[in-house]
Scaffold this motif. Structure first.
Motif, PDB file in Angstrom:
ATOM      1  N   GLY A   1       0.792  -1.227   0.000  1.00 58.24           N
ATOM      2  CA  GLY A   1       0.000   0.000   0.000  1.00 58.24           C
ATOM      3  C   GLY A   1       0.818   1.267   0.000  1.00 58.24           C
ATOM      4  O   GLY A   1       0.322   2.327  -0.390  1.00 58.24           O
ATOM      5  N   CYS A   2       2.082   1.195   0.433  1.00 59.19           N
ATOM      6  CA  CYS A   2       2.939   2.380   0.418  1.00 59.19           C
ATOM      7  C   CYS A   2       3.512   2.657  -0.971  1.00 59.19           C
ATOM      8  O   CYS A   2       4.260   3.621  -1.161  1.00 59.19           O
ATOM      9  CB  CYS A   2       4.087   2.222   1.421  1.00 59.19           C
ATOM     10  SG  CYS A   2       3.611   2.577   3.139  1.00 59.19           S
ATOM     11  N   SER A   3       3.155   1.815  -1.930  1.00 53.44           N
ATOM     12  CA  SER A   3       3.623   2.000  -3.303  1.00 53.44           C
ATOM     13  C   SER A   3       2.536   2.568  -4.202  1.00 53.44           C
ATOM     14  O   SER A   3       2.667   2.576  -5.422  1.00 53.44           O
ATOM     15  CB  SER A   3       4.119   0.661  -3.879  1.00 53.44           C
ATOM     16  OG  SER A   3       5.222   0.182  -3.139  1.00 53.44           O
ATOM     17  N   GLY A   4       1.447   3.023  -3.593  1.00 60.91           N
ATOM     18  CA  GLY A   4       0.371   3.623  -4.371  1.00 60.91           C
ATOM     19  C   GLY A   4      -0.885   2.777  -4.376  1.00 60.91           C
ATOM     20  O   GLY A   4      -0.862   1.592  -4.042  1.00 60.91           O
ATOM     21  N   GLY A   5      -1.991   3.395  -4.767  1.00 60.46           N
ATOM     22  CA  GLY A   5      -3.250   2.664  -4.815  1.00 60.46           C
ATOM     23  C   GLY A   5      -4.372   3.502  -5.370  1.00 60.46           C
ATOM     24  O   GLY A   5      -4.172   4.631  -5.833  1.00 60.46           O
ATOM     25  N   TRP A   6      -5.582   2.937  -5.337  1.00 61.29           N
ATOM     26  CA  TRP A   6      -6.783   3.610  -5.813  1.00 61.29           C
ATOM     27  C   TRP A   6      -7.757   3.780  -4.658  1.00 61.29           C
ATOM     28  O   TRP A   6      -7.967   2.867  -3.862  1.00 61.29           O
ATOM     29  CB  TRP A   6      -7.475   2.799  -6.910  1.00 61.29           C
ATOM     30  CG  TRP A   6      -6.771   2.770  -8.221  1.00 61.29           C
ATOM     31  CD1 TRP A   6      -6.725   3.756  -9.158  1.00 61.29           C
ATOM     32  CD2 TRP A   6      -6.032   1.676  -8.773  1.00 61.29           C
ATOM     33  NE1 TRP A   6      -5.993   3.361 -10.254  1.00 61.29           N
ATOM     34  CE2 TRP A   6      -5.553   2.080 -10.045  1.00 61.29           C
ATOM     35  CE3 TRP A   6      -5.720   0.389  -8.317  1.00 61.29           C
ATOM     36  CZ2 TRP A   6      -4.794   1.249 -10.849  1.00 61.29           C
ATOM     37  CZ3 TRP A   6      -4.957  -0.437  -9.122  1.00 61.29           C
ATOM     38  CH2 TRP A   6      -4.506  -0.003 -10.374  1.00 61.29           C
ATOM     39  N   GLU A   7      -8.409   4.916  -4.615  1.00 60.93           N
ATOM     40  CA  GLU A   7      -9.393   5.162  -3.565  1.00 60.93           C
ATOM     41  C   GLU A   7     -10.559   4.196  -3.648  1.00 60.93           C
ATOM     42  O   GLU A   7     -11.070   3.737  -2.629  1.00 60.93           O
ATOM     43  CB  GLU A   7      -9.919   6.601  -3.656  1.00 60.93           C
ATOM     44  CG  GLU A   7      -8.871   7.662  -3.412  1.00 60.93           C
ATOM     45  CD  GLU A   7      -8.172   8.111  -4.680  1.00 60.93           C
ATOM     46  OE1 GLU A   7      -7.862   9.298  -4.779  1.00 60.93           O
ATOM     47  OE2 GLU A   7      -7.934   7.259  -5.576  1.00 60.93           O
ATOM     48  N   GLN A   8     -11.008   3.882  -4.880  1.00 61.63           N
ATOM     49  CA  GLN A   8     -12.185   3.009  -5.001  1.00 61.63           C
ATOM     50  C   GLN A   8     -11.914   1.617  -4.453  1.00 61.63           C
ATOM     51  O   GLN A   8     -12.812   0.958  -3.920  1.00 61.63           O
ATOM     52  CB  GLN A   8     -12.670   2.931  -6.454  1.00 61.63           C
ATOM     53  CG  GLN A   8     -11.722   2.236  -7.427  1.00 61.63           C
ATOM     54  CD  GLN A   8     -10.842   3.215  -8.165  1.00 61.63           C
ATOM     55  OE1 GLN A   8     -10.505   4.269  -7.611  1.00 61.63           O
ATOM     56  NE2 GLN A   8     -10.463   2.894  -9.388  1.00 61.63           N
ATOM     57  N   GLU A   9     -10.652   1.150  -4.508  1.00 58.32           N
ATOM     58  CA  GLU A   9     -10.315  -0.137  -3.906  1.00 58.32           C
ATOM     59  C   GLU A   9     -10.474  -0.076  -2.392  1.00 58.32           C
ATOM     60  O   GLU A   9     -10.933  -1.026  -1.770  1.00 58.32           O
ATOM     61  CB  GLU A   9      -8.870  -0.526  -4.253  1.00 58.32           C
ATOM     62  CG  GLU A   9      -8.704  -1.111  -5.633  1.00 58.32           C
ATOM     63  CD  GLU A   9      -7.320  -1.715  -5.818  1.00 58.32           C
ATOM     64  OE1 GLU A   9      -7.133  -2.462  -6.788  1.00 58.32           O
ATOM     65  OE2 GLU A   9      -6.414  -1.433  -5.000  1.00 58.32           O
ATOM     66  N   ALA A  10     -10.091   1.044  -1.828  1.00 59.44           N
ATOM     67  CA  ALA A  10     -10.222   1.211  -0.379  1.00 59.44           C
ATOM     68  C   ALA A  10     -11.685   1.167   0.024  1.00 59.44           C
ATOM     69  O   ALA A  10     -12.065   0.480   0.983  1.00 59.44           O
ATOM     70  CB  ALA A  10      -9.590   2.535   0.046  1.00 59.44           C
ATOM     71  N   TRP A  11     -12.528   1.896  -0.693  1.00 64.03           N
ATOM     72  CA  TRP A  11     -13.953   1.934  -0.357  1.00 64.03           C
ATOM     73  C   TRP A  11     -14.612   0.565  -0.542  1.00 64.03           C
ATOM     74  O   TRP A  11     -15.443   0.152   0.255  1.00 64.03           O
ATOM     75  CB  TRP A  11     -14.669   2.975  -1.213  1.00 64.03           C
ATOM     76  CG  TRP A  11     -14.260   4.383  -0.894  1.00 64.03           C
ATOM     77  CD1 TRP A  11     -14.010   4.903   0.343  1.00 64.03           C
ATOM     78  CD2 TRP A  11     -14.045   5.435  -1.824  1.00 64.03           C
ATOM     79  NE1 TRP A  11     -13.652   6.226   0.244  1.00 64.03           N
ATOM     80  CE2 TRP A  11     -13.664   6.587  -1.076  1.00 64.03           C
ATOM     81  CE3 TRP A  11     -14.128   5.549  -3.207  1.00 64.03           C
ATOM     82  CZ2 TRP A  11     -13.382   7.812  -1.673  1.00 64.03           C
ATOM     83  CZ3 TRP A  11     -13.857   6.770  -3.806  1.00 64.03           C
ATOM     84  CH2 TRP A  11     -13.481   7.883  -3.041  1.00 64.03           C
ATOM     85  N   GLN A  12     -14.221  -0.146  -1.598  1.00 62.62           N
ATOM     86  CA  GLN A  12     -14.780  -1.479  -1.831  1.00 62.62           C
ATOM     87  C   GLN A  12     -14.380  -2.440  -0.720  1.00 62.62           C
ATOM     88  O   GLN A  12     -15.190  -3.253  -0.264  1.00 62.62           O
ATOM     89  CB  GLN A  12     -14.314  -2.003  -3.204  1.00 62.62           C
ATOM     90  CG  GLN A  12     -14.966  -1.284  -4.376  1.00 62.62           C
ATOM     91  CD  GLN A  12     -14.257  -1.533  -5.697  1.00 62.62           C
ATOM     92  OE1 GLN A  12     -13.255  -2.253  -5.757  1.00 62.62           O
ATOM     93  NE2 GLN A  12     -14.762  -0.927  -6.758  1.00 62.62           N
ATOM     94  N   TYR A  13     -13.145  -2.337  -0.275  1.00 62.99           N
ATOM     95  CA  TYR A  13     -12.688  -3.190   0.820  1.00 62.99           C
ATOM     96  C   TYR A  13     -13.473  -2.883   2.097  1.00 62.99           C
ATOM     97  O   TYR A  13     -13.923  -3.792   2.800  1.00 62.99           O
ATOM     98  CB  TYR A  13     -11.192  -2.970   1.071  1.00 62.99           C
ATOM     99  CG  TYR A  13     -10.685  -3.732   2.273  1.00 62.99           C
ATOM    100  CD1 TYR A  13     -10.278  -5.067   2.162  1.00 62.99           C
ATOM    101  CD2 TYR A  13     -10.635  -3.137   3.532  1.00 62.99           C
ATOM    102  CE1 TYR A  13      -9.832  -5.778   3.271  1.00 62.99           C
ATOM    103  CE2 TYR A  13     -10.203  -3.832   4.641  1.00 62.99           C
ATOM    104  CZ  TYR A  13      -9.794  -5.153   4.504  1.00 62.99           C
ATOM    105  OH  TYR A  13      -9.373  -5.856   5.608  1.00 62.99           O
ATOM    106  N   LEU A  14     -13.637  -1.611   2.395  1.00 60.30           N
ATOM    107  CA  LEU A  14     -14.362  -1.213   3.603  1.00 60.30           C
ATOM    108  C   LEU A  14     -15.815  -1.670   3.559  1.00 60.30           C
ATOM    109  O   LEU A  14     -16.371  -2.123   4.559  1.00 60.30           O
ATOM    110  CB  LEU A  14     -14.298   0.309   3.770  1.00 60.30           C
ATOM    111  CG  LEU A  14     -12.905   0.897   4.037  1.00 60.30           C
ATOM    112  CD1 LEU A  14     -12.951   2.412   4.003  1.00 60.30           C
ATOM    113  CD2 LEU A  14     -12.356   0.406   5.367  1.00 60.30           C
ATOM    114  N   ALA A  15     -16.446  -1.552   2.384  1.00 60.79           N
ATOM    115  CA  ALA A  15     -17.838  -1.986   2.246  1.00 60.79           C
ATOM    116  C   ALA A  15     -17.961  -3.493   2.440  1.00 60.79           C
ATOM    117  O   ALA A  15     -18.949  -3.985   2.995  1.00 60.79           O
ATOM    118  CB  ALA A  15     -18.376  -1.581   0.877  1.00 60.79           C
ATOM    119  N   SER A  16     -16.952  -4.234   2.003  1.00 60.73           N
ATOM    120  CA  SER A  16     -16.981  -5.699   2.125  1.00 60.73           C
ATOM    121  C   SER A  16     -16.690  -6.163   3.549  1.00 60.73           C
ATOM    122  O   SER A  16     -16.973  -7.312   3.906  1.00 60.73           O
ATOM    123  CB  SER A  16     -15.960  -6.331   1.176  1.00 60.73           C
ATOM    124  OG  SER A  16     -16.248  -6.012  -0.168  1.00 60.73           O
TER     125      SER A  16
END
Length: 311
Positions: free
Chosen positions: A164-179
Motif C-alpha cells: 500500500g505504500c507503493s500507491g493505490g486507488w481510492e475506489q479499492e479502499a472503499w470497496q474493501y471497507l464496504a466488504s
C-alpha cells in the motif's frame, strides 16, 4: 610471550583501534559533507527556479522554500502514492444537478480538522495519499450525516491492496471497507508509514464508520465540472487525482496554474470547496502533508480547465 612483548602487542592493538576509529570518523564525516553538498545543490536548483518564477509578471501563484526544497525526485515520489484512475466497467449513477452557490469552502468546517493539527496523519515517506484521500471522504461524510463530531479513522494502507505504500486507488479502499463492514477508529489500528500485514478484525475493533456499499459515480469530464460542484454543494468532499508539476512542491500561496509545466508526480487529494479569485475560478484542494508546508494544508487550483487531470 614476555611481559614487554605482551605490552607492546596491547599498545599496537590500541594504536590500530585508534587509527581504525579515525578512518571511520573521516569516512563518516566525508559522507556527511557529501550528502550536504547534494542537498545544497538541490536547494540551489530549487531556489533558482523559485526566484525565476516569482520574478515573472502575471504569475498567479507564489513559490517558496518548504520541506521538499532539498528532496530528490525519487524522495518526492515516496510522499505521493496515487495511481491513475480507471474508468469503471459497471453501470454508474449520475449526480443530480441542482442550483449551486457561488462558492463553497469546508476548510473551516468542524467536520474537517485543520491539516496541521493531525500530526499522525502526515503520510511521511509512504505512498499512501490514496488512503488518506479515501479516508477523508468517509470521515467527512460520516461526520455530516451524524452529530457533527470530527472523526479520526484508520487509514487502510495495508489491507485493501498489497504494498500500500507503493500507491493505490481510492475506489479499492472503499470497496474493501464496504466488504468488511466499515472503517475502524485510528486508536484501534494506528497508521504507520510502512506497509504491514493486514490485521483488520472488525469484530475485535471499534468501527468508526459503517459502510454498506461502494458504487461508482458519474465519470466527470473537464468540460463539465458542475457534477463535482454539485457533490460539494450536497455536503460531501471529493477524492481526486492530480499529475503534479515540479512547481507544486514549492507552492506557497495564491492560485496554482501550472498546466504548461511537466507533470511527473501522481498524487491523490481532496477537493473541499470552490470559488473565484480575481475573476479566476478555483478548487480548494486539501493534501496529506501535515508538516513543512507553508499553505496550512491547502492549495487553490484553477477550475474548469482540467489542470493536471484534477477533473
Amino acid at each position: 610471550m614476555g611481559k614487554f612483548t605482551f605490552v607492546a602487542v596491547i599498545v599496537m592493538m590500541a594504536l590500530a583501534a585508534r587509527l581504525h576509529a579515525a578512518e571511520d570518523f573521516e569516512s563518516v564525516w566525508q559522507a556527511y559533507l557529501s550528502e550536504h553538498e547534494v542537498r545544497k545543490s538541490i536547494f540551489n536548483e530549487t531556489h533558482a527556479r523559485t526566484k525565476k518564477h516569482n520574478s515573472k509578471k502575471g504569475v498567479t501563484f507564489q513559490m517558496g522554500h518548504i520541506a521538499f526544497s532539498v528532496l530528490t525526485s525519487e524522495e518526492k515520489k515516496r510522499h505521493l502514492g496515487a495511481l491513475k484512475p480507471v474508468r469503471p466497467n459497471s453501470v454508474v449513477r449520475g449526480v443530480a444537478r441542482q442550483a449551486l452557490p457561488c462558492s463553497i469552502d469546508y476548510r473551516t468546517d468542524s467536520c474537517l480538522p485543520p491539516v496541521e493539527s493531525i500530526v499522525l496523519r502526515d503520510q511521511g515517506g509512504c505512498g499512501s495519499s490514496w488512503a488518506h484521500s479515501a479516508t477523508a471522504v468517509v470521515e467527512f461524510g460520516k461526520c455530516k450525516k451524524c452529530d457533527g463530531t470530527a472523526l479520526d479513522l484508520r487509514l487502510i494502507v495495508d489491507c485493501s491492496r498489497e504494498e500500500g505504500c507503493s500507491g493505490g486507488w481510492e475506489q479499492e479502499a472503499w470497496q474493501y471497507l464496504a466488504s468488511n463492514g466499515g472503517q475502524t477508529d485510528d486508536s484501534s489500528y494506528p497508521y504507520t508509514t510502512e506497509t504491514r500485514t493486514c490485521v483488520f478484525i472488525p469484530s475485535d475493533m471499534s468501527i468508526g464508520a459503517e459502510i454498506s456499499s461502494s458504487d461508482p459515480v458519474e465519470w466527470v469530464a473537464w468540460q463539465d465540472p458542475t457534477a463535482m460542484m454539485t457533490v460539494l454543494a450536497g455536503g460531501r468532499i471529493i477524492s481526486i487525482f492530480m499529475q503534479l508539476p515540479e512547481s507544486f512542491f514549492s507552492y506557497e500561496k495564491y492560485l496554482l496554474d501550472a498546466f504548461f509545466l511537466s507533470r511527473s508526480y501522481a498524487h491523490a487529494m481532496n477537493v473541499v470547496g470552490y470559488g473565484t479569485l480575481d475573476q479566476n475560478d478555483y478548487w480548494v484542494v486539501r493534501y496529506s502533508w501535515s508538516e513543512g508546508w507553508e499553505a496550512a494544508g491547502y492549495v487553490l487550483v484553477r477550475r474548469s480547465v482540467d489542470l493536471c487531470m484534477i477533473e
